[in-house]
Design an enzyme around this catalytic site. Sequence first.
Site, PDB file in Angstrom:
ATOM      1  N   ASP A  27      -3.370  -2.383  -1.150  1.00  0.00           N
ATOM      2  CA  ASP A  27      -1.995  -3.379  -1.134  1.00  0.00           C
ATOM      3  C   ASP A  27      -1.621  -2.574  -1.827  1.00  0.00           C
ATOM      4  OD1 ASP A  27      -0.280  -5.045  -0.145  1.00  0.00           O
ATOM      5  OD2 ASP A  27      -1.006  -6.815  -1.125  1.00  0.00           O
ATOM      6  N   GLY A  28       0.180  -2.577  -2.006  1.00  0.00           N
ATOM      7  CA  GLY A  28       1.811  -2.223  -2.186  1.00  0.00           C
ATOM      8  C   GLY A  28       1.944  -1.109  -1.823  1.00  0.00           C
ATOM      9  N   SER A  73      -5.961  -9.321  10.563  1.00  0.00           N
ATOM     10  CA  SER A  73      -5.581 -10.001  11.879  1.00  0.00           C
ATOM     11  C   SER A  73      -4.222 -10.341  11.624  1.00  0.00           C
ATOM     12  CB  SER A  73      -6.918 -11.074  12.067  1.00  0.00           C
ATOM     13  OG  SER A  73      -6.911 -11.598  11.175  1.00  0.00           O
ATOM     14  N   ASN A  75      -1.655  -9.082  10.324  1.00  0.00           N
ATOM     15  CA  ASN A  75      -0.150  -8.305  10.082  1.00  0.00           C
ATOM     16  C   ASN A  75       0.241  -7.925  11.401  1.00  0.00           C
ATOM     17  OD1 ASN A  75      -2.656  -5.453   7.642  1.00  0.00           O
ATOM     18  ND2 ASN A  75      -0.686  -7.094   7.156  1.00  0.00           N
TER      19      ASN A  75
HETATM   20  C1  IPE Z   1      -3.828  -6.709   3.183  1.00  0.00           C
HETATM   21  O1  IPE Z   1      -2.738  -7.009   2.634  1.00  0.00           O
HETATM   22  C2  IPE Z   1      -4.551  -6.361   4.668  1.00  0.00           C
HETATM   23  C3  IPE Z   1      -4.114  -5.296   4.416  1.00  0.00           C
HETATM   24  C4  IPE Z   1      -4.236  -4.028   3.307  1.00  0.00           C
HETATM   25  C5  IPE Z   1      -4.382  -4.660   5.363  1.00  0.00           C
HETATM   26  P1  IPE Z   1      -1.462  -7.772   2.867  1.00  0.00           P
HETATM   27  O2  IPE Z   1      -0.317  -7.122   2.137  1.00  0.00           O
HETATM   28  O3  IPE Z   1      -1.505  -8.295   4.586  1.00  0.00           O
HETATM   29  O4  IPE Z   1      -1.852  -9.362   2.302  1.00  0.00           O
HETATM   30  P2  IPE Z   1      -0.439 -10.505   1.653  1.00  0.00           P
HETATM   31  O5  IPE Z   1       0.273 -10.659   2.667  1.00  0.00           O
HETATM   32  O6  IPE Z   1       0.130 -10.277   0.471  1.00  0.00           O
HETATM   33  O7  IPE Z   1      -1.828 -11.867   2.115  1.00  0.00           O
HETATM   34  C1  IPE Z   2      -1.126  -2.570   2.299  1.00  0.00           C
HETATM   35  O1  IPE Z   2       0.363  -2.556   1.783  1.00  0.00           O
HETATM   36  C2  IPE Z   2      -0.767  -1.991   3.418  1.00  0.00           C
HETATM   37  C3  IPE Z   2      -1.467  -2.551   5.096  1.00  0.00           C
HETATM   38  C4  IPE Z   2      -1.052  -3.930   4.814  1.00  0.00           C
HETATM   39  C5  IPE Z   2      -1.257  -2.147   6.394  1.00  0.00           C
HETATM   40  P1  IPE Z   2       1.343  -3.539   2.275  1.00  0.00           P
HETATM   41  O2  IPE Z   2       2.491  -2.015   2.493  1.00  0.00           O
HETATM   42  O3  IPE Z   2       1.223  -4.517   2.467  1.00  0.00           O
HETATM   43  O4  IPE Z   2       2.726  -3.132   0.902  1.00  0.00           O
HETATM   44  P2  IPE Z   2       3.025  -3.821   0.236  1.00  0.00           P
HETATM   45  O5  IPE Z   2       2.403  -5.538  -0.177  1.00  0.00           O
HETATM   46  O6  IPE Z   2       4.031  -4.600   1.566  1.00  0.00           O
HETATM   47  O7  IPE Z   2       3.714  -3.510  -1.696  1.00  0.00           O
HETATM   48 MG    MG Z   3       1.024  -6.077   0.993  1.00  0.00          MG
END
Ligand code: IPE
Ligand code: IPE
Ligand code: MG
EC number: 2.5.1.31
Length: 258
Positions: A27-28, A73, A75
Amino acid sequence: MGDPPGEQIAARLEGLPLPRHVAIVMDGNGRWAQRHGEPRHAGHRAGVRSIRSVVEACGRLGIEGLTLFAFSSENWRRPRGEVRVLMELFRTTLDRELEALHSNGVRLRFSGDRSGLAPALQARLTEAERLTAANTGTTLVLATNYGGRWEIAEAARRLARAAARGEIDPEAIDEGQVAGALSVPDLPDPDLFIRTGGEQRLSNFLLWQLAYTELYFTETLWPEFGADELATALEAFARRDRRYGGVGREAWGQTRHA
Ligand code: IPE
Ligand code: IPE
Ligand code: MG
């Protein structure tokens, strides 16, 4: 970010108990891009480099399983353009990296609801699994269109079908049979869960399998995570006292000598 050479990581972890299976919520990416004044997709592209580093490090360390949360699921709730970039990046990365993964002995598996993915991508996933099925290195599970609740519901459907066919007795369904009906039944449950990006939640990842997993959260954004910080997480894991409801290493000694 330059990764330290593999031997250095292996030397640093010499003699420590390592997890057999590591599961990561990557994440991030979006916040990383924002901090660099770039669009979110640039963060997802940068995140692919971290995947490469971590997969390589796990291979060198002889870690049996690595499960990466690539697309949940939930996303699909993101803007259509971002979903398109993520799917496209998944396909092109798989195409580009497959040969190298295969020659490094990686066994690829996918977990998630494939029926929700484009048919051309589904075909590639099946082909990548077939190609690498006999490999004996790290099993890399890419959780794509994956949700922990979906996986448990899917296992329930499988068991219910088998019961309806008279193959199993509903009264005899135990934890082992549920675990055996999950997407990747031949890996042990993760010993270590890592989430980058600072949020401290599971976000519907591996709900069944994480029952006794050690949790490690870091503020580091996924594009900045590499072999070095993986080693830090593994060192932290080695210091944990896993009790599984029992009394733990030290207390065990005390009871024995009491
Ligand atoms: C979890 O991250 C899913 C993946 C890393 C693929 P998200 O960014 O989607 O999670 P939330 O929305 O912060 O819970
Ligand atoms: C994780 O990074 C990647 C996926 C969920 C596919 P994010 O896209 O959720 O990054 P943040 O949380 O918005 O920084
Ligand atoms: Mg995220």
